[in-house]
Design an enzyme around this catalytic site. Structure first.
Site, PDB file in Angstrom:
ATOM      1  N   CYS A   1     -26.566  20.394 -10.524  1.00 44.41           N
ATOM      2  CA  CYS A   1     -27.943  20.792 -10.323  1.00 44.41           C
ATOM      3  C   CYS A   1     -28.112  22.219 -10.831  1.00 44.41           C
ATOM      4  O   CYS A   1     -27.250  23.073 -10.637  1.00 44.41           O
ATOM      5  CB  CYS A   1     -28.403  20.752  -8.867  1.00 44.41           C
ATOM      6  SG  CYS A   1     -28.328  19.099  -8.181  1.00 44.41           S
TER       7      CYS A   1
ATOM      8  N   ARG B   1     -25.933  20.870 -16.152  1.00 44.55           N
ATOM      9  CA  ARG B   1     -25.502  20.846 -14.747  1.00 44.55           C
ATOM     10  C   ARG B   1     -25.931  19.571 -14.025  1.00 44.55           C
ATOM     11  O   ARG B   1     -25.557  19.361 -12.862  1.00 44.55           O
ATOM     12  CB  ARG B   1     -26.086  22.050 -14.005  1.00 44.55           C
ATOM     13  CG  ARG B   1     -25.659  23.377 -14.594  1.00 44.55           C
ATOM     14  CD  ARG B   1     -26.390  24.499 -13.909  1.00 44.55           C
ATOM     15  NE  ARG B   1     -25.843  24.755 -12.602  1.00 44.55           N
ATOM     16  CZ  ARG B   1     -24.914  25.659 -12.331  1.00 44.55           C
ATOM     17  NH1 ARG B   1     -24.427  26.401 -13.294  1.00 44.55           N
ATOM     18  NH2 ARG B   1     -24.469  25.836 -11.118  1.00 44.55           N
TER      19      ARG B   1
ATOM     20  N   TRP C   1     -28.488  16.561 -10.327  1.00 46.80           N
ATOM     21  CA  TRP C   1     -27.367  15.625 -10.322  1.00 46.80           C
ATOM     22  C   TRP C   1     -27.324  15.119  -8.886  1.00 46.80           C
ATOM     23  O   TRP C   1     -26.997  15.852  -7.960  1.00 46.80           O
ATOM     24  CB  TRP C   1     -26.067  16.340 -10.691  1.00 46.80           C
ATOM     25  CG  TRP C   1     -24.905  15.405 -10.791  1.00 46.80           C
ATOM     26  CD1 TRP C   1     -24.478  14.744 -11.900  1.00 46.80           C
ATOM     27  CD2 TRP C   1     -24.006  15.025  -9.730  1.00 46.80           C
ATOM     28  NE1 TRP C   1     -23.383  13.969 -11.601  1.00 46.80           N
ATOM     29  CE2 TRP C   1     -23.080  14.120 -10.283  1.00 46.80           C
ATOM     30  CE3 TRP C   1     -23.910  15.347  -8.380  1.00 46.80           C
ATOM     31  CZ2 TRP C   1     -22.052  13.545  -9.524  1.00 46.80           C
ATOM     32  CZ3 TRP C   1     -22.888  14.772  -7.623  1.00 46.80           C
ATOM     33  CH2 TRP C   1     -21.982  13.886  -8.210  1.00 46.80           C
TER      34      TRP C   1
ATOM     35  N   ASN D   1     -29.390  24.071  -5.221  1.00 54.33           N
ATOM     36  CA  ASN D   1     -28.121  23.610  -5.784  1.00 54.33           C
ATOM     37  C   ASN D   1     -27.071  23.772  -4.689  1.00 54.33           C
ATOM     38  O   ASN D   1     -26.902  24.879  -4.180  1.00 54.33           O
ATOM     39  CB  ASN D   1     -27.765  24.464  -7.017  1.00 54.33           C
ATOM     40  CG  ASN D   1     -26.309  24.331  -7.449  1.00 54.33           C
ATOM     41  OD1 ASN D   1     -25.693  25.305  -7.854  1.00 54.33           O
ATOM     42  ND2 ASN D   1     -25.759  23.151  -7.343  1.00 54.33           N
ATOM     43  N   GLY D   2     -26.421  22.664  -4.326  1.00 51.89           N
ATOM     44  CA  GLY D   2     -25.400  22.747  -3.277  1.00 51.89           C
ATOM     45  C   GLY D   2     -25.460  21.540  -2.370  1.00 51.89           C
ATOM     46  O   GLY D   2     -26.124  20.544  -2.694  1.00 51.89           O
TER      47      GLY D   2
ATOM     48  N   GLU E   1      -4.853  13.247 -20.482  1.00 53.75           N
ATOM     49  CA  GLU E   1      -6.089  13.850 -20.988  1.00 53.75           C
ATOM     50  C   GLU E   1      -6.786  12.890 -21.968  1.00 53.75           C
ATOM     51  O   GLU E   1      -8.006  12.742 -21.937  1.00 53.75           O
ATOM     52  CB  GLU E   1      -5.767  15.199 -21.659  1.00 53.75           C
ATOM     53  CG  GLU E   1      -6.947  15.905 -22.294  1.00 53.75           C
ATOM     54  CD  GLU E   1      -8.125  16.178 -21.361  1.00 53.75           C
ATOM     55  OE1 GLU E   1      -8.005  16.013 -20.140  1.00 53.75           O
ATOM     56  OE2 GLU E   1      -9.197  16.534 -21.894  1.00 53.75           O
TER      57      GLU E   1
ATOM     58  N   LYS F   1     -10.556  11.390 -21.461  1.00 50.79           N
ATOM     59  CA  LYS F   1     -11.599  11.529 -22.492  1.00 50.79           C
ATOM     60  C   LYS F   1     -12.219  10.178 -22.786  1.00 50.79           C
ATOM     61  O   LYS F   1     -13.427  10.031 -22.851  1.00 50.79           O
ATOM     62  CB  LYS F   1     -10.943  12.079 -23.745  1.00 50.79           C
ATOM     63  CG  LYS F   1     -11.390  13.232 -24.494  1.00 50.79           C
ATOM     64  CD  LYS F   1     -11.850  14.510 -23.954  1.00 50.79           C
ATOM     65  CE  LYS F   1     -12.122  14.700 -22.525  1.00 50.79           C
ATOM     66  NZ  LYS F   1     -11.973  15.991 -21.985  1.00 50.79           N
TER      67      LYS F   1
ATOM     68  N   GLU G   1     -14.339   8.766 -19.719  1.00 52.32           N
ATOM     69  CA  GLU G   1     -15.579   9.455 -19.342  1.00 52.32           C
ATOM     70  C   GLU G   1     -16.700   9.265 -20.359  1.00 52.32           C
ATOM     71  O   GLU G   1     -17.863   9.229 -19.988  1.00 52.32           O
ATOM     72  CB  GLU G   1     -15.348  10.941 -19.044  1.00 52.32           C
ATOM     73  CG  GLU G   1     -14.977  11.799 -20.226  1.00 52.32           C
ATOM     74  CD  GLU G   1     -14.783  13.269 -19.852  1.00 52.32           C
ATOM     75  OE1 GLU G   1     -13.950  13.917 -20.474  1.00 52.32           O
ATOM     76  OE2 GLU G   1     -15.469  13.750 -18.951  1.00 52.32           O
TER      77      GLU G   1
ATOM     78  N   LYS H   1     -21.672  18.976 -16.362  1.00 51.82           N
ATOM     79  CA  LYS H   1     -20.696  19.882 -16.979  1.00 51.82           C
ATOM     80  C   LYS H   1     -20.035  20.787 -15.954  1.00 51.82           C
ATOM     81  O   LYS H   1     -18.883  21.153 -16.093  1.00 51.82           O
ATOM     82  CB  LYS H   1     -21.426  20.711 -18.034  1.00 51.82           C
ATOM     83  CG  LYS H   1     -20.548  21.656 -18.829  1.00 51.82           C
ATOM     84  CD  LYS H   1     -19.845  20.937 -19.939  1.00 51.82           C
ATOM     85  CE  LYS H   1     -18.864  21.807 -20.674  1.00 51.82           C
ATOM     86  NZ  LYS H   1     -17.727  21.006 -21.161  1.00 51.82           N
TER      87      LYS H   1
HETATM   88  C1  F6R Z   1     -13.556  16.340 -18.576  1.00 59.70           C
HETATM   89  C2  F6R Z   1     -14.147  17.506 -17.952  1.00 59.70           C
HETATM   90  C3  F6R Z   1     -13.914  17.740 -16.503  1.00 59.70           C
HETATM   91  C4  F6R Z   1     -13.647  19.240 -16.251  1.00 59.70           C
HETATM   92  C5  F6R Z   1     -13.552  19.501 -14.744  1.00 59.70           C
HETATM   93  C6  F6R Z   1     -13.266  20.969 -14.452  1.00 59.70           C
HETATM   94  O1  F6R Z   1     -13.875  16.284 -19.937  1.00 59.70           O
HETATM   95  O2  F6R Z   1     -14.829  18.275 -18.602  1.00 59.70           O
HETATM   96  O3  F6R Z   1     -12.867  16.958 -16.013  1.00 59.70           O
HETATM   97  O4  F6R Z   1     -12.453  19.592 -16.883  1.00 59.70           O
HETATM   98  O5  F6R Z   1     -14.770  19.161 -14.129  1.00 59.70           O
HETATM   99  O6  F6R Z   1     -14.259  21.782 -14.964  1.00 59.70           O
HETATM  100  P1  F6R Z   1     -13.999  23.307 -15.192  1.00 59.70           P
HETATM  101  O7  F6R Z   1     -12.981  23.449 -16.270  1.00 59.70           O
HETATM  102  O8  F6R Z   1     -15.329  23.880 -15.600  1.00 59.70           O
HETATM  103  O9  F6R Z   1     -13.507  23.869 -13.889  1.00 59.70           O
END
Ligand code: F6R
Length: 583
Positions: free
Chosen positions: A2, A27, A71, A97-98, A458, A462, A465, A578
């Site tokens: 959010c 977000r 979100w 947000n929260g 990883e 990828k 997701e 994100k």
């Molecule tokens: C996968 C992805 C997520 C982030 C995870 C941590 O492609 O982007 O799994 O790696 O949410 O996010 P950060 O790195 O921002 O703490």
């Protein structure tokens, strides 16, 4: 998760708020809304992307407005649940947000007093509670209401008839941007950095009161406090796909540059310079891909530097009793620097007296402020699935290992990594045809040994997701301990094989899979082990001491073209955001 934004000015701010929402869309992107303040409050909401909201606000004008991109946590994505939420009678509007953990109890409290609710959200409870406490003084009502909240929040609040925004945060990020004849609130700096570079970062539970010409801060007793704005040069968010069809593809191809920039930051005249003291043991905490970066770091640092490294999911670490240990530091890994669990894990470690560092991409993020930052130079990452963020995290973690290693030849390997990466990224012509062959598969298995195991994890993340294909990675040696039962004729198995010391063992696993009818696609830098001959498909990885990491780049391409063939929304996959700012 959010994003919130608000602006109060001496001119109409509707488009400013909508533009800010577009910048915050990473977000959360299931719905968005705006509250426009005049003698009353008008809310406009839309399910779907911010551009749907933009259409609905055409022609609207207001000098004070708050907005939200959602979100969903409490309640599905529909207009009822979409923010801003209103108090009874509609005098107050709130964006949030929260997560409010005691919202059910507060809702009961309000229901017993005759309040009615139209949504399933925790945020509506906040709006109603502010209304409940209002006795002619908005600031006081906000402070009284937020005192009763348990959980995390960044709130923007407006009241009808007041050309003001009130804002307050606990745990979740909130920044105040100061301009000429306008002032703003936002979840992050890049949302408004095209409008101002003067920011104030409020501490937990400090109340902010903004109008076009002034910005006042108060402590929890509503006594005025002085805050000094900082001038921050924020890297401008690029909204340009640079000719690529998706940000993800652009970011995949930006990796050689991002890696070189990151290396140049820390390797000066052939020497590694990092702001990290010497420790007997390291604990890495992270989530998602960043956790995989931590696992890759563990294998590497233990091998080259002999320093024991524990890697833990931040969401587990934060609730665990950690045996106290002198000489141990904690390192968070995070692209955004705003991941709620990772921040809590760091706070938990600091409370036990541990030194705290973070490998982080976003400058001025929460993590970079609460521990010593080791910045990655990935630049802005806009695709939800991380690519260059991940790779640069691993590079910085590898530099930690190399800075404690006797084997200086490895430095040469890492300095050439950008060049090898470019070669790996040239494999698209080999990988893309495989994607047309496999994009309809419901399930893909990944496996690898040593560094190839976290690399395979990883790759699987990828794929799942962005393409929604069920993908799981296994340590190749674990195959016979259960997961081999999943192999039936035609099941694709992606094998990573880059470690000469286990090449023949992995060959054995390939043969076992094929004996059961599985289709093997091997990504490998090894020659002479019969891997190519034993596999159905073979993608070469450039020979390098960091070949496992190079194979991750090839698996990013694999995931991208599978998702493209399936017609998925690659940059904004369903249900994701994100920045995961709630637990
Ligand atoms: C996968 C992805 C997520 C982030 C995870 C941590 O492609 O982007 O799994 O790696 O949410 O996010 P950060 O790195 O921002 O703490």
């Amino acid at each position: 998760m959010c994003g919130i934004i608000g602006c109060t000015a001496n001119h109409s701010v509707v488009q400013t708020v909508v533009d800010g929402l577009k910048r915050l869309e990473y977000r959360g992107y299931d719905s968005s809304g705006i509250a426009l303040v005049s003698d009353g409050i008008k809310t406009i909401k839309a399910v779907g992307r911010v551009k749907a909201l933009e259409q609905k606000v055409l022609g609207e004008r207001a000098t004070t407005a708050i907005g939200h991109t959602r979100w969903a946590t409490h309640g599905i994505a529909n207009e009822q649940n979409c923010h801003p939420h209103l108090s009874s009678g509609g005098d107050f509007a709130v964006v949030h947000n929260g997560i409010i953990e005691n919202f059910a109890e507060l809702k009961d409290f309000l229901l017993q007093r005759g309040f009615e609710f139209y949504s399933e959200t925790d945020t509506e409870v906040i709006a109603k509670l502010i209304g409940y406490y209002y006795r002619g003084d908005t600031a006081r009502a906000v402070v009284k209401a937020t005192r009763r909240l348990v959980g995390s929040f960044a709130l923007g609040i407006v009241r009808s008839g007041e050309n003001k925004i009130y804002a307050i945060r606990r745990e979740n990020p909130l920044i105040i941007g100061l301009g000429e004849n306008f002032n703003m609130i936002a979840s992050d700096m890049p949302a408004i950095s095209h409008l101002t570079n003067k920011f104030v970062l409020p501490e937990c539970d400090e109340l902010v009161e903004l109008c076009a010409e002034s910005c006042n801060f108060y402590n929890t007793n509503l006594e005025p406090i002085k805050k000094t704005p900082q001038t921050v040069r924020v890297e401008q968010n690029t909204f340009d796909k640079g000719g690529y069809s998706h940000y993800m593809l652009k970011e995949i191809y930006e990796q050689p540059t991002a890696v070189d920039k990151t290396l140049r930051k820390y390797i000066v005249d052939g020497h590694i310079s990092l702001p990290l003291k010497n420790y007997e043991r390291l604990s890495i905490v992270a989530c998602g891909s960043a956790f995989h970066a931590g696992l890759m770091a563990k294998y590497f640092i233990e091998r080259v530097a002999g320093i024991p490294v524990d890697v833990e999911l931040a969401s587990e670490f934060r609730y665990r009793q950690i045996p106290s240990q002198n000489g141990r530091a904690v390192i968070a890994i995070s692209q955004s620097g705003e991941t709620a669990d990772t921040i809590s894990a760091i706070n938990h470690a600091k409370a036990q007296g541990m030194d705290a560092y973070c490998i982080v991409n976003q400058k001025n993020s929460t993590l970079s402020r609460i521990c010593t930052p080791l910045y990655t130079e990935a630049g802005v990452e806009r695709a939800v699935a991380t690519t260059k963020g991940f790779l640069t995290q691993v590079i910085v973690a590898y530099l930690i290992g190399l800075s404690h290693s006797m084997d200086k030849s490895l430095l040469y390997g890492i300095e050439n990594f950008g060049r090898d990466l470019k070669t790996a990224l040239n494999s698209t012509d080999l990988i893309q045809p495989l994607c047309s062959r496999f994009y309809t598969c419901p399930y893909v298995m990944f496996m690898g040994r040593g560094d190839d195991f976290p690399a395979a994890r990883e790759g699987a993340l990828k794929l799942k997701e962005i393409s929604y294909i069920c993908a799981e990675a296994y340590a190749a040696g674990e195959l016979k301990h259960g997961s081999i039962s999943l192999i039936t004729p035609g099941v694709p198995v992606i094998v990573l094989a880059n470690d000469p010391s286990t090449g023949s063992k992995t060959l054995g696993n390939i043969i076992e899979v094929r004996s059961r009818g599985g289709t093997v696609i091997t990504f490998s830098s090894l020659s002479g082990y019969g891997l190519k001959e034993a596999s159905d498909y073979f993608v070469p990885v450039p020979p390098s001491p960091l070949a496992s990491l190079l194979s991750v780049a090839e698996l990013q391409i694999f995931a991208y073209y599978i998702a493209l063939a399936k017609g998925c929304d690659i940059d904004k996959p369903r249900n994701l955001a994100k920045s995961v700012t709630v637990e």
